[in-house]
Design a protein around this motif. Sequence first.
Motif, PDB file in Angstrom:
ATOM      1  N   SER A   1       0.825  -1.211   0.000  1.00 57.75           N
ATOM      2  CA  SER A   1       0.000   0.000   0.000  1.00 57.75           C
ATOM      3  C   SER A   1       0.855   1.256   0.000  1.00 57.75           C
ATOM      4  O   SER A   1       0.562   2.226  -0.704  1.00 57.75           O
ATOM      5  N   ILE A   2       1.942   1.230   0.757  1.00 56.84           N
ATOM      6  CA  ILE A   2       2.847   2.383   0.790  1.00 56.84           C
ATOM      7  C   ILE A   2       3.454   2.619  -0.590  1.00 56.84           C
ATOM      8  O   ILE A   2       3.533   3.764  -1.076  1.00 56.84           O
ATOM      9  N   LEU A   3       3.884   1.555  -1.235  1.00 49.21           N
ATOM     10  CA  LEU A   3       4.455   1.692  -2.581  1.00 49.21           C
ATOM     11  C   LEU A   3       3.440   2.244  -3.573  1.00 49.21           C
ATOM     12  O   LEU A   3       3.772   3.079  -4.424  1.00 49.21           O
ATOM     13  N   VAL A   4       2.200   1.780  -3.480  1.00 54.53           N
ATOM     14  CA  VAL A   4       1.162   2.257  -4.392  1.00 54.53           C
ATOM     15  C   VAL A   4       0.965   3.760  -4.226  1.00 54.53           C
ATOM     16  O   VAL A   4       0.854   4.508  -5.213  1.00 54.53           O
ATOM     17  N   GLN A   5       0.938   4.219  -2.989  1.00 55.52           N
ATOM     18  CA  GLN A   5       0.733   5.644  -2.741  1.00 55.52           C
ATOM     19  C   GLN A   5       1.916   6.464  -3.233  1.00 55.52           C
ATOM     20  O   GLN A   5       1.742   7.541  -3.817  1.00 55.52           O
ATOM     21  N   ILE A   6       3.140   5.963  -3.005  1.00 50.78           N
ATOM     22  CA  ILE A   6       4.333   6.716  -3.422  1.00 50.78           C
ATOM     23  C   ILE A   6       4.439   6.769  -4.939  1.00 50.78           C
ATOM     24  O   ILE A   6       4.633   7.839  -5.530  1.00 50.78           O
ATOM     25  N   LEU A   7       4.327   5.614  -5.579  1.00 45.78           N
ATOM     26  CA  LEU A   7       4.497   5.556  -7.032  1.00 45.78           C
ATOM     27  C   LEU A   7       3.377   6.272  -7.772  1.00 45.78           C
ATOM     28  O   LEU A   7       3.576   6.728  -8.904  1.00 45.78           O
ATOM     29  N   GLY A   8       2.209   6.370  -7.151  1.00 43.51           N
ATOM     30  CA  GLY A   8       1.083   7.031  -7.808  1.00 43.51           C
ATOM     31  C   GLY A   8       1.058   8.526  -7.634  1.00 43.51           C
ATOM     32  O   GLY A   8       0.196   9.200  -8.206  1.00 43.51           O
ATOM     33  N   SER A   9       1.997   9.072  -6.852  1.00 42.10           N
ATOM     34  CA  SER A   9       2.018  10.521  -6.644  1.00 42.10           C
ATOM     35  C   SER A   9       2.475  11.234  -7.909  1.00 42.10           C
ATOM     36  O   SER A   9       3.272  10.703  -8.699  1.00 42.10           O
ATOM     37  N   GLU A  10       1.994  12.430  -8.089  1.00 41.10           N
ATOM     38  CA  GLU A  10       2.319  13.193  -9.301  1.00 41.10           C
ATOM     39  C   GLU A  10       3.794  13.554  -9.350  1.00 41.10           C
ATOM     40  O   GLU A  10       4.392  13.634 -10.427  1.00 41.10           O
ATOM     41  N   ASN A  11       4.409  13.759  -8.186  1.00 45.90           N
ATOM     42  CA  ASN A  11       5.829  14.116  -8.148  1.00 45.90           C
ATOM     43  C   ASN A  11       6.695  12.980  -8.687  1.00 45.90           C
ATOM     44  O   ASN A  11       7.566  13.189  -9.553  1.00 45.90           O
ATOM     45  N   VAL A  12       6.441  11.762  -8.217  1.00 46.61           N
ATOM     46  CA  VAL A  12       7.211  10.609  -8.700  1.00 46.61           C
ATOM     47  C   VAL A  12       6.912  10.349 -10.168  1.00 46.61           C
ATOM     48  O   VAL A  12       7.808  10.017 -10.956  1.00 46.61           O
ATOM     49  N   MET A  13       5.658  10.520 -10.560  1.00 45.03           N
ATOM     50  CA  MET A  13       5.280  10.299 -11.950  1.00 45.03           C
ATOM     51  C   MET A  13       6.045  11.239 -12.873  1.00 45.03           C
ATOM     52  O   MET A  13       6.523  10.837 -13.945  1.00 45.03           O
ATOM     53  N   THR A  14       6.186  12.486 -12.456  1.00 43.86           N
ATOM     54  CA  THR A  14       6.930  13.452 -13.269  1.00 43.86           C
ATOM     55  C   THR A  14       8.405  13.082 -13.346  1.00 43.86           C
ATOM     56  O   THR A  14       9.039  13.195 -14.407  1.00 43.86           O
ATOM     57  N   GLN A  15       8.965  12.630 -12.234  1.00 45.52           N
ATOM     58  CA  GLN A  15      10.373  12.231 -12.226  1.00 45.52           C
ATOM     59  C   GLN A  15      10.633  11.043 -13.147  1.00 45.52           C
ATOM     60  O   GLN A  15      11.734  10.902 -13.693  1.00 45.52           O
ATOM     61  N   LEU A  16       9.639  10.206 -13.322  1.00 46.84           N
ATOM     62  CA  LEU A  16       9.789   9.031 -14.182  1.00 46.84           C
ATOM     63  C   LEU A  16       9.483   9.334 -15.650  1.00 46.84           C
ATOM     64  O   LEU A  16       9.503   8.437 -16.487  1.00 46.84           O
ATOM     65  N   GLY A  17       9.179  10.592 -15.957  1.00 45.50           N
ATOM     66  CA  GLY A  17       8.912  10.970 -17.343  1.00 45.50           C
ATOM     67  C   GLY A  17       7.495  10.699 -17.791  1.00 45.50           C
ATOM     68  O   GLY A  17       7.257  10.496 -18.986  1.00 45.50           O
ATOM     69  N   ALA A  18       6.554  10.697 -16.858  1.00 50.68           N
ATOM     70  CA  ALA A  18       5.152  10.462 -17.192  1.00 50.68           C
ATOM     71  C   ALA A  18       4.313  11.611 -16.645  1.00 50.68           C
ATOM     72  O   ALA A  18       4.805  12.481 -15.927  1.00 50.68           O
ATOM     73  N   SER A  19       3.037  11.598 -16.998  1.00 49.89           N
ATOM     74  CA  SER A  19       2.107  12.631 -16.549  1.00 49.89           C
ATOM     75  C   SER A  19       0.709  12.047 -16.522  1.00 49.89           C
ATOM     76  O   SER A  19       0.363  11.220 -17.370  1.00 49.89           O
ATOM     77  N   PRO A  20      -0.110  12.445 -15.540  1.00 50.16           N
ATOM     78  CA  PRO A  20      -1.473  11.887 -15.473  1.00 50.16           C
ATOM     79  C   PRO A  20      -2.277  12.126 -16.739  1.00 50.16           C
ATOM     80  O   PRO A  20      -3.135  11.315 -17.092  1.00 50.16           O
ATOM     81  N   TYR A  21      -2.020  13.243 -17.427  1.00 51.65           N
ATOM     82  CA  TYR A  21      -2.781  13.571 -18.634  1.00 51.65           C
ATOM     83  C   TYR A  21      -1.870  13.711 -19.856  1.00 51.65           C
ATOM     84  O   TYR A  21      -2.264  14.295 -20.855  1.00 51.65           O
ATOM     85  N   GLY A  22      -0.670  13.176 -19.782  1.00 53.13           N
ATOM     86  CA  GLY A  22       0.268  13.306 -20.874  1.00 53.13           C
ATOM     87  C   GLY A  22       0.198  12.150 -21.860  1.00 53.13           C
ATOM     88  O   GLY A  22      -0.644  11.251 -21.764  1.00 53.13           O
ATOM     89  N   GLN A  23       1.126  12.180 -22.791  1.00 52.27           N
ATOM     90  CA  GLN A  23       1.201  11.134 -23.818  1.00 52.27           C
ATOM     91  C   GLN A  23       1.538   9.789 -23.190  1.00 52.27           C
ATOM     92  O   GLN A  23       1.015   8.752 -23.579  1.00 52.27           O
ATOM     93  N   THR A  24       2.443   9.805 -22.219  1.00 49.14           N
ATOM     94  CA  THR A  24       2.847   8.586 -21.510  1.00 49.14           C
ATOM     95  C   THR A  24       2.421   8.697 -20.060  1.00 49.14           C
ATOM     96  O   THR A  24       2.753   9.682 -19.383  1.00 49.14           O
ATOM     97  N   THR A  25       1.715   7.701 -19.582  1.00 44.67           N
ATOM     98  CA  THR A  25       1.230   7.708 -18.205  1.00 44.67           C
ATOM     99  C   THR A  25       1.180   6.279 -17.688  1.00 44.67           C
ATOM    100  O   THR A  25       1.429   5.323 -18.424  1.00 44.67           O
ATOM    101  N   TYR A  26       0.869   6.138 -16.409  1.00 47.18           N
ATOM    102  CA  TYR A  26       0.755   4.801 -15.830  1.00 47.18           C
ATOM    103  C   TYR A  26      -0.176   4.844 -14.626  1.00 47.18           C
ATOM    104  O   TYR A  26      -0.461   5.911 -14.070  1.00 47.18           O
ATOM    105  N   GLU A  27      -0.640   3.671 -14.248  1.00 48.22           N
ATOM    106  CA  GLU A  27      -1.458   3.498 -13.054  1.00 48.22           C
ATOM    107  C   GLU A  27      -0.825   2.421 -12.184  1.00 48.22           C
ATOM    108  O   GLU A  27      -0.266   1.449 -12.688  1.00 48.22           O
ATOM    109  N   VAL A  28      -0.913   2.614 -10.878  1.00 46.53           N
ATOM    110  CA  VAL A  28      -0.354   1.649  -9.933  1.00 46.53           C
ATOM    111  C   VAL A  28      -1.415   1.310  -8.893  1.00 46.53           C
ATOM    112  O   VAL A  28      -2.033   2.211  -8.319  1.00 46.53           O
ATOM    113  N   ASN A  29      -1.642   0.037  -8.681  1.00 45.44           N
ATOM    114  CA  ASN A  29      -2.514  -0.426  -7.598  1.00 45.44           C
ATOM    115  C   ASN A  29      -2.108  -1.850  -7.238  1.00 45.44           C
ATOM    116  O   ASN A  29      -1.118  -2.368  -7.746  1.00 45.44           O
TER     117      ASN A  29
END
Length: 240
Positions: free
Chosen positions: A82-110
């Motif tokens: 659960s901790i990993l899901v919350q961390i990896l799903g944050s917008e800050n980490v997503m941006t660091q990984l080169g993704a964006s919630p509404y961008g061309q490349t994105t991901y979901e974690v659960n």
Amino acid sequence: MDFWRAIGVVLRRWYVALPALLLTLAGAYAVYTTVPPRYESTGVLSLTVPISGPSKLGDPRARIQETNPLLNFDSGLNMSASILVQILGSENVMTQLGASPYGQTTYEVNNGHPNPELLFSEPFVLIRGRSGDPESAKAIVSRVAQRAKVELTKRQKELKAPPTTYIVVTEILPPTNPIMLRTDRMRFTAAVLLLGMLAALASAFAAESIAAGLRRRRDEDGEPATRTAPASVDEPALQR
């Protein structure tokens, strides 16, 4: 009755509804062929207790065992997931990984359950990457999986857990080959078809309303001539 009346209007004004319907089909085809495809890749991580166990013997004279705080209670693995899901799903980490919630490349974690209330049910981390480029969709899943291992190690170091008790992160499903998603194309195409059909019906009813208005105007213009006709016939009789 209203349904058949509407059908009658469309049949009477087919010369208006048919072009609108043809334009709708052309627009739907254009949308289907121009909307870029999306690709999806999936990966699954599993959290397990190390072979050496969640504890290690500390000072033998004090008979103290050093335990990993994340494994020092029931459902510790589920909590860690659960901790990993919350961390990896944050917008800050997503941006660091080169993704964006509404961008061309994105991901979901659960953990297999999109409902946040069920995050403690299984010690799994499901990663689903999407992109317009198939290689990017697969690459983002790999980056998220690597980041999950880094984040979990970082948290255990902060808790001063013995390294021999660190939770093991295993890729039980490596990033899969990307598959093309058709949901976006079908959604936009269905929207165009629905709006086009409504526009065709509206144009048919508008043509019917205009035609009815013209008929009423012609009838109103013809009434005075009908009323004055008898007077012109009787006029010679009055002159006599």
